[in-house]
Design a protein around this motif. Structure first.
Motif, PDB file in Angstrom:
ATOM      1  N   GLY B 376      28.218  47.430  41.978  1.00 23.59           N
ATOM      2  CA  GLY B 376      28.255  46.219  42.943  1.00 23.59           C
ATOM      3  C   GLY B 376      28.492  44.989  42.304  1.00 23.59           C
ATOM      4  O   GLY B 376      29.025  44.085  43.207  1.00 23.59           O
ATOM      5  N   VAL B 377      28.491  44.323  41.170  1.00 23.93           N
ATOM      6  CA  VAL B 377      28.760  43.542  40.600  1.00 23.93           C
ATOM      7  C   VAL B 377      30.334  43.300  40.516  1.00 23.93           C
ATOM      8  O   VAL B 377      30.813  42.260  40.111  1.00 23.93           O
ATOM      9  CB  VAL B 377      28.126  42.848  39.142  1.00 23.93           C
ATOM     10  N   LEU B 382      30.814  39.934  47.488  1.00 25.83           N
ATOM     11  CA  LEU B 382      29.917  39.344  46.511  1.00 25.83           C
ATOM     12  C   LEU B 382      30.052  40.459  45.212  1.00 25.83           C
ATOM     13  O   LEU B 382      29.451  41.544  45.171  1.00 25.83           O
ATOM     14  CB  LEU B 382      28.680  39.375  47.159  1.00 25.83           C
ATOM     15  N   GLY B 383      30.969  39.746  44.180  1.00 25.25           N
ATOM     16  CA  GLY B 383      30.805  40.461  43.010  1.00 25.25           C
ATOM     17  C   GLY B 383      30.542  39.551  41.969  1.00 25.25           C
ATOM     18  O   GLY B 383      31.400  38.950  41.514  1.00 25.25           O
TER      19      GLY B 383
HETATM   20 NA    NA Z   1      29.572  43.557  45.334  1.00 25.00          NA
END
Ligand code: NA
Ligand code: NA
Lengths: 326, 434, 189
Positions: B376-377, B382-383
């Motif tokens: 996810g990051v 949004l990362g």
């Molecule tokens: Na993300």
């Protein structure tokens, strides 16, 4: 008219417990109570169970009952240190000669007898108060066969009085939450604890611990209390019926009995797994008793200083333990 | 209105608030308060405000979080991250793509004393990206190495994400942290393998080789690695050997980091104050979410939604692996839009009971969870990791960085599947302790 | 074009003569920043204390078989104070996690208005929390609750968190007014 309005309205009350669904008080005692209440109220009142701390952990239980998140909650007196000093007479060293059922009856009778104890529950409606079967010294690696053996051991204890007892023996009391016990024993952070024998089963200690030293060292106290406003949701007749049929002694005895049965099973399993159960000789046990005598004396003095008849309550507790034992 | 409907309304309103830029922790706190008040009574909700705030923060077990963060900050502010990178670089410099390999290696070692991926990414990015630029590495390639390496920080112990997972699920924190070690090492090796593959397929990723370095120089460079190894061995090794609990390990680790950086004259008073300041701000950010999650959790429990969902899923007549796959797909989706701690606090009250009732191991799922968050990051929009890196390389469009990390995400997904097939990669080491 | 020019003139007037809103915000900012700065410094000391307490406890246990009695309860209580005393500092530096890729698509003004309103609602929420922390402290004071092994009165600790909770509330009020100012006179920011 309010009474008849109440009668026609069915209500659901929330029960909260920090222990998970398999814990015997959640699996046996409370469901039995809930069923009785349902019958006594013609199915008007039922309970919804929130276990495993879903509505709040051990430290938050009492306040959650007082402020109403839990209509009923089950907690340990020791988690609110200082809140139940008089009731704690049964947390003192060696105030534990009996079964869980017998000690629970004593706990409830003490409450029924002394207004000083009843006053400590001023902000809730206590339903029943009970004790556990006597705690034992449960250890890994180091056996306690004599008074000398306990010196220097790091042991977990859940109450202030328990801590004072361990210090008096020359052991080191370690405070920690119940969920950490397994890890702490496994890692050698503690050598063990003064624990109920049922804890061996409850916390999966069967393959972990080696020795159980039995000796009526102390017990622990539990309450099942109701929020005061929730109690008012029962009609006067229902309240009377509950008081007569269920609350207090009958439930306390059942709760204690439930612990006793769990203890039997845990003991069997532990013995089968090779855990050694050690009975101390009378003279060794007396050394333990003598060393921690002042804990009770200090308690009595502290109570008397506050204008509470500590000696009288202590003596009555001893008398009740002897009486119930017979 | 039934508690279930109120629960659904609460969840929807929560998502709206979060997307309207209200802080995640305070959104949870607000909705939890309103929800509990609605289902029970206003006075109950009000009282829960203080219980959630004081009760959550007065928790011995959670002291592990600020202390592990502090340990990493002391080393980060001491500038030892630079030395670490150049030391690892000296060992791998000769290989093609050696700087990228050094980046992943240094991230892995820094991750062993740092509790957070973000701190690892930020520290390594500042030292490694300028170096790779000097040798004409492709930006998509160099930034991807930093981004991928940074995620190792929350897999290799200590890991704030794993600690939070433990706090939310009651899985013991010690074994959890130990469980992240082997997967962290394997993933490090997989990333290094990926880098070599990328260089082979497309040499323009890393055109220049770095000059030969003598063996003596290599050995000399090791002296900047020992503080990391020493602190890791004592604090994490201490948990593994059962010398102390995770909370104690964190305290000891922070103390050691403090002493070592003072003795090495790398940490002055200003650096110490900055370490404390940043540790505290990161800590309260996490705790604010905890406090909100505590109250929101009570609301969710009262709404009965978790209980219903668990019953529904468990009574479904499909393979547990199908349900696991569905859950992981949801996490992949959530990972695009939400930050990791928020994902865990929002979903674990519902997902964890389902996972364990399906027969999956709770500790194992913690590692799976961290891998999902790590993916996810790296995913848009949004990362977080990519945002941090784009703060270091100002002139590169963020879309390019996102594109560059795609192969690393591929490797992580393959690794995820390996862990699902061979869960003992995670559970073996923790089962040996004690 | 005409009306827009007019609007700009009006805004200029408000800048030349600081409104009471501006004055209030400036004063609020001064108090809030100062208060939270002091609390944040106390927090730093508490974090170091936490580190040293754990170390001393473990060292005591190892070398002298005498851990520090009360480490368990003190750690929890110090942690609580530390958290409450840094919440405001964290908010002032804006590092609570927020997700802004949806609001980025809105006009600046609607973003500011939304943010100002939500901050004000959260300010009220934190005021309620402060009030409830006070009520909780009174409850455990009357109940005589203590920390456990050390027997420290618990209400002192929960009481001390009230200051932190209130300071945090102030930062939210400040956020609300600061963004409101951006709507009223965009040139200021
Ligand atoms: Na993300
Ligand atoms: Na790490």
């Amino acid at each position: 008219s309010t009474s008849s309005a109440k009668e026609s309205e069915s209500i659901t009350l929330n029960f909260g417990s920090m222990d998970g669904p398999p814990h015997v008080q959640n699996a046996v005692t409370f469901p039995a109570f809930a069923e009785e209440v349902e019958q006594l109220t013609n199915s008007r009142v039922d309970f919804r169970m929130y276990m495993g701390g879903a509505l709040g952990g051990p430290n938050e239980t009492l306040d959650n009952i007082v402020t109403g998140l839990m209509d009923v909650g089950r907690g340990i007196h020791g988690y609110n240190a200082g809140k139940y000093p008089v009731q704690s007479v049964l947390n003192l060293p060696f105030m534990a000669e009996g079964t869980g059922e017998e000690l629970s009856i004593v706990a409830q009778k003490l409450y029924d007898t002394f207004p000083e104890i009843q006053d400590e529950y001023w902000d809730v409606k206590p339903l029943w108060i009970h004790a556990a079967d006597p705690y034992a010294i449960i250890t890994k690696g180091k056996a306690v066969r004599s008074f000398e053996d306990v010196k220097g051991l790091r042991l977990r204890t859940p109450s202030e009085e328990g801590s004072q007892m361990l210090e008096a023996w020359g052991a080191t009391p370690v405070s920690m939450g119940a969920p950490d016990i397994y890890d702490a024993i496994q890692k050698g952070v503690i050598d063990g604890g003064v624990l109920p024998i049922a804890a061996i089963k409850d916390f999966n200690l069967t393959d972990l611990v080696d020795y159980v030293t039995i000796g009526y060292f102390n017990t622990n106290l539990f309450y099942v209390s109701m929020n005061e406003n929730s109690w008012e949701k029962f009609t006067t007749d229902e309240q009377k019926l509950l008081e007569e049929e269920l609350l207090g002694l009958p439930m306390a005895a059942l709760a204690g009995r439930t612990f006793d049965e769990q203890k039997e099973k845990a003991e069997e399993e532990a013995k089968a797994a090779g855990v050694e159960f050690i009975e101390l000789p009378e003279e060794e046990l007396n050394k333990f008793k003598d060393a921690s005598k002042h804990v009770a004396e200090n308690w009595i003095n502290r109570m008397e200083e506050r204008g509470i008849p500590g000696q009288k309550i202590y003596d009555e507790a001893i008398r009740l333990i002897e009486e119930t034992n017979q | 209105m039934s508690p279930e409907v109120i629960g659904v309304l609460g969840i929807v309103l929560l998502l709206v608030l979060i997307f309207l830029r209200v802080s995640v922790g305070l959104s949870l706190f607000l909705i939890g308060f309103l929800g509990v008040s609605w289902i029970t009574d206003g006075t109950v909700g009000l009282a829960q405000l203080s219980m959630a705030a004081f009760g959550t923060s007065n928790d011995y077990g959670l002291s592990v979080i600020p202390l592990f963060i502090l340990m990493g900050m002391f080393l980060s502010y001491s500038g030892l991250g630079n030395d670490l990178f150049s030391a690892v670089h000296k060992w791998f410099g000769k290989v093609r793509g050696g700087l990228a390999i050094a980046t992943v290696g240094a991230s892995s070692i820094f991750g062993a004393i740092s509790g957070s991926s973000n701190a690892t990414t930020a520290t390594i990015a500042r030292v490694s990206i300028p170096e790779m630029e000097k040798y004409d590495y492709k930006t998509t390639f160099s930034t991807a190495a930093v981004a991928a390496g940074g995620t190792l920080g929350s897999l290799i112990p200590p890991s704030v994400l794993l600690i939070i997972y433990g706090a939310l699920t009651n899985v013991p924190i010690g074994p959890l942290l130990i469980g992240g070690f082997v997967p962290g090492i394997i993933l490090t090796l997989l990333f290094i393998f990926l880098i070599q593959l990328q260089v082979k397929v497309n040499p323009s990723n890393a055109p220049a080789k770095v000059e030969e370095i003598s063996f003596g120089e290599k050995v000399a460079s090791l002296k900047s690695i020992w503080p990391f190894l020493l602190i890791f061995l004592i604090s994490i090794g201490g948990i593994y050997l059962g010398i102390f609990t995770p909370s104690e390990a964190a305290g000891i680790g922070a103390f050691l980091a403090f002493i070592v950086t003072i003795i090495m004259k790398r940490l002055n008073f200003k650096g110490m104050l900055e370490s404390l300041d940043e540790s505290l701000r990161l800590t309260v950010m996490i705790f604010l979410i905890f406090i909100g999650a505590n109250l929101f959790g009570s609301f969710l429990a009262l709404s009965r939604i978790p209980a219903h969902l668990t019953n529904a899923v468990v009574s479904m007549d499909v393979s547990p692996y199908v349900i696991l796959a569905l859950i992981l797909l949801v996490y992949l989706f959530l990972g695009m839009f939400l930050e990791g701690i928020a994902i865990m606090t929002l979903t674990l009250p519902i997902v964890y009971p389902i996972i364990t009732s399906l027969g999956f191991d709770g500790l194992w799922f913690g590692i799976i969870m961290v891998l999902m968050i790590n993916i996810g990051v790296l995913t848009p929009p949004l990362g977080l990791s990519v945002y941090i890196i784009s703060g270091v390389v100002k002139d590169v469009p963020i879309e390019q960085i996102f594109k560059g990390v795609l192969p690393a995400i591929g490797v992580m997904i393959i690794f995820l599947i390996i862990l699902i097939i061979f869960p003992s990669i995670v559970t073996f080491l923790p089962s040996l302790t004690g | 074009m005409g009306p827009q020019l007019n609007e700009e003139k009006q805004i200029n007037v408000t800048i030349n003569r600081p409104s009471s809103l501006v004055k209030f915000t400036k004063a609020l900012e001064k108090v809030t920043v100062h208060l939270n700065d002091v609390l944040h410094k106390i927090s730093s000391v508490l974090l170091m204390a936490l580190m040293l307490l754990t170390t001393a406890d473990v060292a005591g246990r190892f070398f002298f078989n005498s851990p520090i009695i009360g480490t368990y309860e003190l750690t929890g209580l110090l942690l609580a104070l530390m958290i409450f005393y840094s919440l405001g500092a964290g908010q002032l530096k804006k590092n609570h996690i927020e997700i802004d890729f949806f609001t980025r698509k809105m006009s600046n003004n609607s973003q500011h208005i939304l943010y100002s309103i939500s901050s004000f609602i959260l300010f009220i929420l934190l005021c309620l929390t402060t009030w409830q922390l006070y009520k909780y402290s009174v409850r455990i004071w009357i109940g005589g609750e203590t920390s456990g092994d050390l027997g420290l009165p618990l209400y002192i600790f929960s009481g001390l968190t009230i200051i932190g909770s209130f300071s945090f509330a102030l930062t939210l009020l400040l956020d609300s007014f600061n963004t409101l100012l951006k709507v009223v006179n965009p040139d200021e920011s």
